[in-house]
Design a protein around this motif. Sequence first.
Motif, PDB file in Angstrom:
ATOM      1  N   THR A   1       0.798  -1.286  -0.125  1.00 28.38           N
ATOM      2  CA  THR A   1       0.133  -0.141   0.099  1.00 28.38           C
ATOM      3  C   THR A   1       1.411   1.549  -0.571  1.00 28.38           C
ATOM      4  OG1 THR A   1      -1.544  -1.577   1.393  1.00 28.38           O
ATOM      5  CG2 THR A   1      -2.246   1.218   0.891  1.00 28.38           C
ATOM      6  N   GLY A   2       1.883   1.092   0.578  1.00 32.31           N
ATOM      7  CA  GLY A   2       2.714   2.113   0.657  1.00 32.31           C
ATOM      8  C   GLY A   2       3.385   2.894  -0.234  1.00 32.31           C
TER       9      GLY A   2
ATOM     10  N   GLY B   1       2.799   2.044  -3.621  1.00 34.80           N
ATOM     11  CA  GLY B   1       1.607   2.710  -4.376  1.00 34.80           C
ATOM     12  C   GLY B   1       1.266   3.416  -4.457  1.00 34.80           C
ATOM     13  N   THR B   2       1.388   3.629  -2.809  1.00 32.34           N
ATOM     14  CA  THR B   2       0.427   5.583  -2.179  1.00 32.34           C
ATOM     15  C   THR B   2       1.993   6.370  -2.894  1.00 32.34           C
ATOM     16  OG1 THR B   2      -0.565   4.875  -0.887  1.00 32.34           O
ATOM     17  CG2 THR B   2       0.245   7.267  -0.458  1.00 32.34           C
TER      18      THR B   2
ATOM     19  N   SER C   1       4.215   5.901  -5.634  1.00 29.94           N
ATOM     20  CA  SER C   1       4.154   5.601  -7.029  1.00 29.94           C
ATOM     21  C   SER C   1       3.727   6.366  -7.299  1.00 29.94           C
ATOM     22  CB  SER C   1       4.380   4.284  -6.967  1.00 29.94           C
ATOM     23  OG  SER C   1       3.383   4.010  -8.614  1.00 29.94           O
TER      24      SER C   1
ATOM     25  N   ARG D   1      -5.792   5.675  -9.206  1.00 28.32           N
ATOM     26  CA  ARG D   1      -5.239   5.601 -10.685  1.00 28.32           C
ATOM     27  C   ARG D   1      -6.531   5.707 -11.140  1.00 28.32           C
ATOM     28  NH1 ARG D   1       0.280   5.456 -11.776  1.00 28.32           N
ATOM     29  NH2 ARG D   1       0.914   4.936  -9.819  1.00 28.32           N
TER      30      ARG D   1
ATOM     31  N   GLY E   1      -2.082  -4.740  -2.149  1.00 23.93           N
ATOM     32  CA  GLY E   1      -1.696  -3.736  -1.476  1.00 23.93           C
ATOM     33  C   GLY E   1      -2.099  -2.295  -2.752  1.00 23.93           C
ATOM     34  N   SER E   2      -0.764  -2.432  -3.424  1.00 27.29           N
ATOM     35  CA  SER E   2      -0.614  -1.707  -4.790  1.00 27.29           C
ATOM     36  C   SER E   2      -1.610  -1.381  -5.260  1.00 27.29           C
ATOM     37  CB  SER E   2       0.229  -2.297  -5.669  1.00 27.29           C
ATOM     38  OG  SER E   2       0.643  -3.762  -6.501  1.00 27.29           O
TER      39      SER E   2
ATOM     40  N   ILE F   1      -4.479  -0.823  -4.124  1.00 27.60           N
ATOM     41  CA  ILE F   1      -5.768   0.099  -3.615  1.00 27.60           C
ATOM     42  C   ILE F   1      -5.593   1.754  -3.968  1.00 27.60           C
ATOM     43  CG2 ILE F   1      -5.942   1.116  -1.250  1.00 27.60           C
ATOM     44  CD1 ILE F   1      -4.919  -0.962   0.369  1.00 27.60           C
ATOM     45  N   PRO F   2      -4.310   1.714  -4.168  1.00 27.50           N
ATOM     46  CA  PRO F   2      -4.352   3.383  -4.810  1.00 27.50           C
ATOM     47  C   PRO F   2      -4.186   2.733  -6.505  1.00 27.50           C
ATOM     48  CG  PRO F   2      -1.739   2.558  -3.910  1.00 27.50           C
ATOM     49  CD  PRO F   2      -3.096   1.899  -3.684  1.00 27.50           C
TER      50      PRO F   2
ATOM     51  N   THR G   1      -0.854   3.434   6.895  1.00 26.92           N
ATOM     52  CA  THR G   1       0.708   2.751   5.986  1.00 26.92           C
ATOM     53  C   THR G   1       0.459   4.058   5.134  1.00 26.92           C
ATOM     54  OG1 THR G   1       0.913   0.697   7.073  1.00 26.92           O
ATOM     55  CG2 THR G   1       2.265   1.801   5.242  1.00 26.92           C
ATOM     56  N   GLY G   2      -0.311   4.193   4.187  1.00 20.48           N
ATOM     57  CA  GLY G   2      -0.854   4.727   3.251  1.00 20.48           C
ATOM     58  C   GLY G   2      -0.647   6.680   3.736  1.00 20.48           C
TER      59      GLY G   2
ATOM     60  N   THR H   1       2.597   7.639   4.652  1.00 16.01           N
ATOM     61  CA  THR H   1       3.704   7.890   3.662  1.00 16.01           C
ATOM     62  C   THR H   1       3.567   8.701   2.607  1.00 16.01           C
ATOM     63  OG1 THR H   1       3.727   5.016   3.377  1.00 16.01           O
ATOM     64  CG2 THR H   1       4.708   6.438   1.356  1.00 16.01           C
TER      65      THR H   1
END
Lengths: 361, 361
Positions: free
Chosen positions: A251-252, A254-255, A257, B143, B227-228, B230-231, B251-252, B255
């Motif tokens: 998640t971190g 992805g956020t 990026s 996105r 997780g990636s 999620i955004p 976490t998101g 970050t």
Amino acid sequence: MTAQPTQTGKIIISVDAMGGDSGPGVVVAGIAKSAKKNPEVGFLLHGPKDVLSKLVSKRRVLDGRVVFRDCPDVVTMQDKPSQVVRSGKNTSMWSALESVRQGEAHGAVSCGNTGALMALSMMRLRKLPGVNRPAIAILWPSRNPQGFNVMLDVGADVRADAKDLLQFALMGASYARNGMELTRPRIGLLNVGTEEHKGRAELKEAHALITDFADQANFDFVGFVEGSDIPGDKADVIVTDGFTGNVAIKTGEGTASLIGDLLREAFKYSPLSRLASVLAITSLQRLKKRIDPRRVNGGVFLGLNGTVIKSHGGADATGVSAAIKLAFTLAKSGFAEKLAARVASTAELEQDAAQSALQTK
Amino acid sequence: MTAQPTQTGKIIISVDAMGGDSGPGVVVAGIAKSAKKNPEVGFLLHGPKDVLSKLVSKRRVLDGRVVFRDCPDVVTMQDKPSQVVRSGKNTSMWSALESVRQGEAHGAVSCGNTGALMALSMMRLRKLPGVNRPAIAILWPSRNPQGFNVMLDVGADVRADAKDLLQFALMGASYARNGMELTRPRIGLLNVGTEEHKGRAELKEAHALITDFADQANFDFVGFVEGSDIPGDKADVIVTDGFTGNVAIKTGEGTASLIGDLLREAFKYSPLSRLASVLAITSLQRLKKRIDPRRVNGGVFLGLNGTVIKSHGGADATGVSAAIKLAFTLAKSGFAEKLAARVASTAELEQDAAQSALQTK
């Protein structure tokens, strides 16, 4: 088990050249990068020798620094760990771990399939006496002076009970001491709130165990921390199960990026913002370097007889080189031996602490 | 239960003025902001009337738009949910929910203690028939063309079994349809990998249940996501248990906030970068607006008889106003009634799907 360098006086890293998303060319570029920066490092390179020797011969800096281990097979990202354990004997991944097992190398690096690498590592290197579940530890950009926090487990296993979490705390503290030179690391246990009554039952139990154990193990326990503390400065080491840890880091990532892409878009929006991006370029590059995941590339497998580093599957040469640097640093500090000694000496204390915690509950 | 507006023709939002980190002044500033933008909204304001009426009288735009509900007590962030349920009858939080229960308001907004708000909501509004665990759903910058994804549960409960996860999928899909106007939302189930053999047992079971149910419930199930995502743009709705979801969003957030601070630092570094920041200011503000958590402030409690929105405890006027806008949008679309109808009509089908999935396992 003391490593026997094949090149006198060098620290030898065993490198699986195959199985990454970008192929062996990137891996060879990565080890060349490391060789250039660090005269003390040598390599055992595993994969099809005809392919690898051509790639290596193009890099002058690798002259006399690489010994090949020819192996025909490759573990792909689609292979199931159980299959690889049964029939992976001729793969470069198996061979790379074998070199650590035989004491030919001080540590192994692979960009391949994480599940297969963990399963093979457990089978060939075996768990340290006293360790129930090995864990994968990574570094995460943070507000702490050292610039990064350690987080584990990020995906060795989807489960962890209270005793596993205690061992993660011990192993994470040891890693922080040797990899980041923190003499008394602060450990936090990941939860959905910082109050002691919050969270799942195994977390309350782990809280009691780690509290009892902190002093003997020479770390500070800051108690429960939240997701926002992973990049924060409350703790140096974040302890959690492999399911939660894996979701959190992805998640971190992805956020981060998404923000990076939106930032690039923002700077392309108008002539003025394009000019701004030119003026700000050094500042932005410094920021990028600070949080670039490639520079902290490498999940360390903790709890095994030997050091294994999982590099990101999509790592480029900079990423591979960072993973090798980490393997080198840990080998040089004698981390594997120190961790083994700590786990062994504390296994007994741990038993006592667990019992007394259960009695006083 | 149809809401009876106290102000003719307006959609009435019940607002707990107390319990946020910044006090009732910020809440009143938030409702004033909403009132200015939206002539269709009216308010029931809960808290000590002497304090609140002074604050409201200073805002001309609130003339005739606010009805007070005087209550002396406040739920603090430190109060345990169980205490509040027992003895919170005179609190503004209780009173705010009571207005929804009585049909005086179309939805409630509170910046207070999340655990207490959920416990009180469950006790006073009751769960929808067929719902086992209510969930908190939030919007996360993504996105996707709509700019945001729905994620649930982010902390109503630390557990969720397979059947709960199926209900989260249903409720999340309904929320995406009404809150974001997606006619056929894509649902993803959060896991540590996208392969079907990965993850915990309850996730594999939930995968089977949701697959069976997707067509009847008019959504697309894209299977496991990471997780990636999620955004990302693979799914519009991310389904997970409240422990994992809570850690992931924090976490998101952490970050994103770290990157924001480092970016500000980078732009202060040199005269050139300071100049750059001036030139880029509109672009950066556009970026900030795009990912500003205040603009998507508001966790919606799903699975209750009535709409309850938890605003961030540290929300400023913009954040409070965003939470009110969300309550208004959902009220206007008749979301609570639609969700109740969907859950009721599908409860039976769900039972069948669950049984057939268990039989074919």
